[in-house]
Enzyme design. Structure first.
Site, PDB file in Angstrom:
ATOM      1  N   HIS A  50      -3.496 -18.566 -35.597  1.00 15.32           N
ATOM      2  CA  HIS A  50      -4.258 -18.164 -36.863  1.00 15.32           C
ATOM      3  C   HIS A  50      -5.437 -17.227 -36.421  1.00 15.32           C
ATOM      4  CE1 HIS A  50      -7.082 -18.397 -40.329  1.00 15.32           C
ATOM      5  NE2 HIS A  50      -6.156 -19.221 -41.004  1.00 15.32           N
ATOM      6  N   ARG A 109      -0.453 -12.762 -40.458  1.00 15.48           N
ATOM      7  CA  ARG A 109      -1.427 -13.525 -39.437  1.00 15.48           C
ATOM      8  C   ARG A 109      -1.194 -12.847 -37.927  1.00 15.48           C
ATOM      9  NH1 ARG A 109      -1.211 -19.895 -41.281  1.00 15.48           N
ATOM     10  NH2 ARG A 109      -2.697 -19.507 -43.100  1.00 15.48           N
ATOM     11  N   ARG A 146       4.914 -17.678 -39.628  1.00 13.31           N
ATOM     12  CA  ARG A 146       4.922 -18.167 -40.803  1.00 13.31           C
ATOM     13  C   ARG A 146       3.965 -17.465 -41.733  1.00 13.31           C
ATOM     14  NH1 ARG A 146       1.292 -21.462 -43.142  1.00 13.31           N
ATOM     15  NH2 ARG A 146       0.328 -22.096 -41.360  1.00 13.31           N
ATOM     16  N   HIS A 191      -2.025 -22.370 -33.671  1.00 15.71           N
ATOM     17  CA  HIS A 191      -2.052 -22.837 -35.323  1.00 15.71           C
ATOM     18  C   HIS A 191      -0.754 -23.434 -35.621  1.00 15.71           C
ATOM     19  CE1 HIS A 191      -3.635 -23.392 -39.118  1.00 15.71           C
ATOM     20  NE2 HIS A 191      -2.602 -22.542 -39.698  1.00 15.71           N
ATOM     21  N   GLU A 245      -3.469 -14.606 -49.862  1.00 15.17           N
ATOM     22  CA  GLU A 245      -3.582 -14.623 -48.550  1.00 15.17           C
ATOM     23  C   GLU A 245      -2.927 -13.449 -47.960  1.00 15.17           C
ATOM     24  OE1 GLU A 245      -4.879 -19.375 -48.034  1.00 15.17           O
ATOM     25  OE2 GLU A 245      -2.676 -18.801 -47.760  1.00 15.17           O
TER      26      GLU A 245
END
Length: 415
Positions: free
Chosen positions: A243, A289, A385, A350, A120
């Site tokens: 997100h 992100r 994060r 998010h 990811e």
């Protein structure tokens, strides 16, 4: 003050507010002689954990290393992460996976019957274990089932935590200590008193403060607010993660499109088909992100469009259906065949990167009070994060809190 005769009063050794990965990992890590209460604001599975599609980040492959995972986390957090917290969390990856496997979580396996690892955004290696594209559901339902099987765990659904009970509020001498909390039973509209020498807030973040969010309705920051009112420090509340890819569709309410789709090769495109992320970052769709979300927001505003497109149609149909069965089925219900059509996406609120300040044991500034998961600020996430570090943090700190409670529990301290 003697509160033992208050009406609707419950006595436990440990009270846990929240039934997601953080709360249940604590409950299931405590010895069975502990009398434990788990309070859920709604149903047991109505927690952010249940809706997590991606997975759990852990160093499991021989080509990966603890050092690489630490470096990736620091870079994603813009080097505002606290190194001790990052190190503790990353080193807890393998024990966390072992914890989940022990309790029966069924993860996706590869052709060699080993845990399948995907990649990811922000990760330099494949290190995300997952259950297809519905990892949170697999973890949540399994841990809920384990908790329901335990005779020492009492579950209270549809109880809204209102406020903490602390010794200073009651005018008691000595250090300020958490003694429990008040909670509203939504079905009876009565306030109950829960008393215990140890209380843990594991009730998620505050992303329902935003109009467009991927979070369930329960994510209203209750735990952070209660701890702050009681005198705990909070930190980094300005760092709220968006997100990059939530479905833009009038019939779908904040439906998240997992980052693993980009990890498996999906492209972000403009209406004319251009892959625009290469103009913003050399990692393109696999940048962290914050970078991807800002790039999408910039292009939406620059062009005056409502959304951008996520495209995985260049992958084989069988590959898409195997790796993203939940997404494929859900989007097909909405009239989008992701094997042939691109997906309209926009960024959405998010994750709360800040929270209640805790130490390595999840202990807050108030004795007997713990905060775990998105409610807490461990120092792990910094300004942003990294994908799939959040579930990992839940398990690492849930287990560390259980160890600390066990070490500090005295049989004669019942309230």
């Amino acid at each position: 003050m003697d509160m033992s005769n208050f009406p609707l009063t419950h006595h436990f050794d440990v009270i846990i507010v929240g039934s997601g990965g953080a709360g249940l990992s604590l409950a299931l890590s405590l010895p069975e002689h502990f009398n434990i209460a788990v309070l859920a604001k709604s149903t047991l599975t109505d927690a952010s954990t249940y809706y997590a599609q991606g997975g759990v980040a852990a160093v499991l492959d021989e080509t990966d290393s603890i050092e690489q995972h630490i470096d990736d986390t620091m870079i994603a957090g813009v080097h505002l992460c606290e190194m001790d917290a990052v190190k503790q969390t990353v080193e807890g990856g393998k024990p966390s996976v072992d914890f989940l496997l022990k309790h029966g979580v069924q993860f996706t396996l590869d052709e060699q019957e080993q845990l399948h690892l995907t990649r990811e955004g922000g990760h330099s290696q494949r290190r995300i274990i997952h259950a297809a594209d519905a990892t949170g559901r697999a973890i949540s339902t399994t841990l809920v089932q384990r908790a329901q099987e335990k005779e020492n765990i009492t579950i209270f659904e549809n109880y809204i935590a209102i406020d903490l009970i602390c010794s200073q509020k009651l005018g008691l001498d000595g250090e300020n200590r958490a003694l429990g909390l008040y909670a509203l039973n939504e079905e009876s509209a009565q306030v109950h008193t829960f008393l215990a020498p140890f209380t843990a807030l594991a009730c998620g973040g505050a992303m329902k403060a935003y109009l467009y969010t991927s979070n369930p309705d329960i994510a209203t920051g209750d735990g952070i607010a209660m701890a702050y009112r009681a005198g705990c420090r909070v930190a980094n509340m300005e760092f709220n993660q968006f997100h990059p890819t939530c479905l833009y569709h009038p019939q779908a309410r904040s439906f998240l499109i997992t980052e693993a789709m980009r990890g498996e090769g999906a492209y972000l495109r403009l209406p004319d088909g251009e892959r625009f992320m290469l103009r913003f970052d050399e990692r393109a769709e696999l940048a962290p992100r914050d970078i991807v979300a800002r790039a999408i927001d910039y292009e939406i505003k620059r062009l005056g469009i409502r959304h951008v497109w996520l495209d995985i149609t260049h992958k084989d149909e069988s590959f898409i259906k195997e790796h993203f069965p939940t997404l494929y089925a859900r989007l097909l219900e909405l009239g989008i065949d992701i094997t042939k059509e691109m997906i309209p996406v926009v960024p959405a609120a998010h994750y709360t990167c800040g929270g209640v300040v805790v130490d390595e044991n999840s202990q807050t500034d108030i004795a007997g009070l713990y905060a775990i998961g998105e409610t807490s600020y461990t120092g792990l996430h910094g300004a942003n994060r990294m994908a799939s570090n959040s579930l990992l943090e839940c398990f690492v700190y849930g287990m560390s809190a259980a160890k600390h409670i066990q070490e500090n529990f005295k049989a004669d301290q019942a309230i």
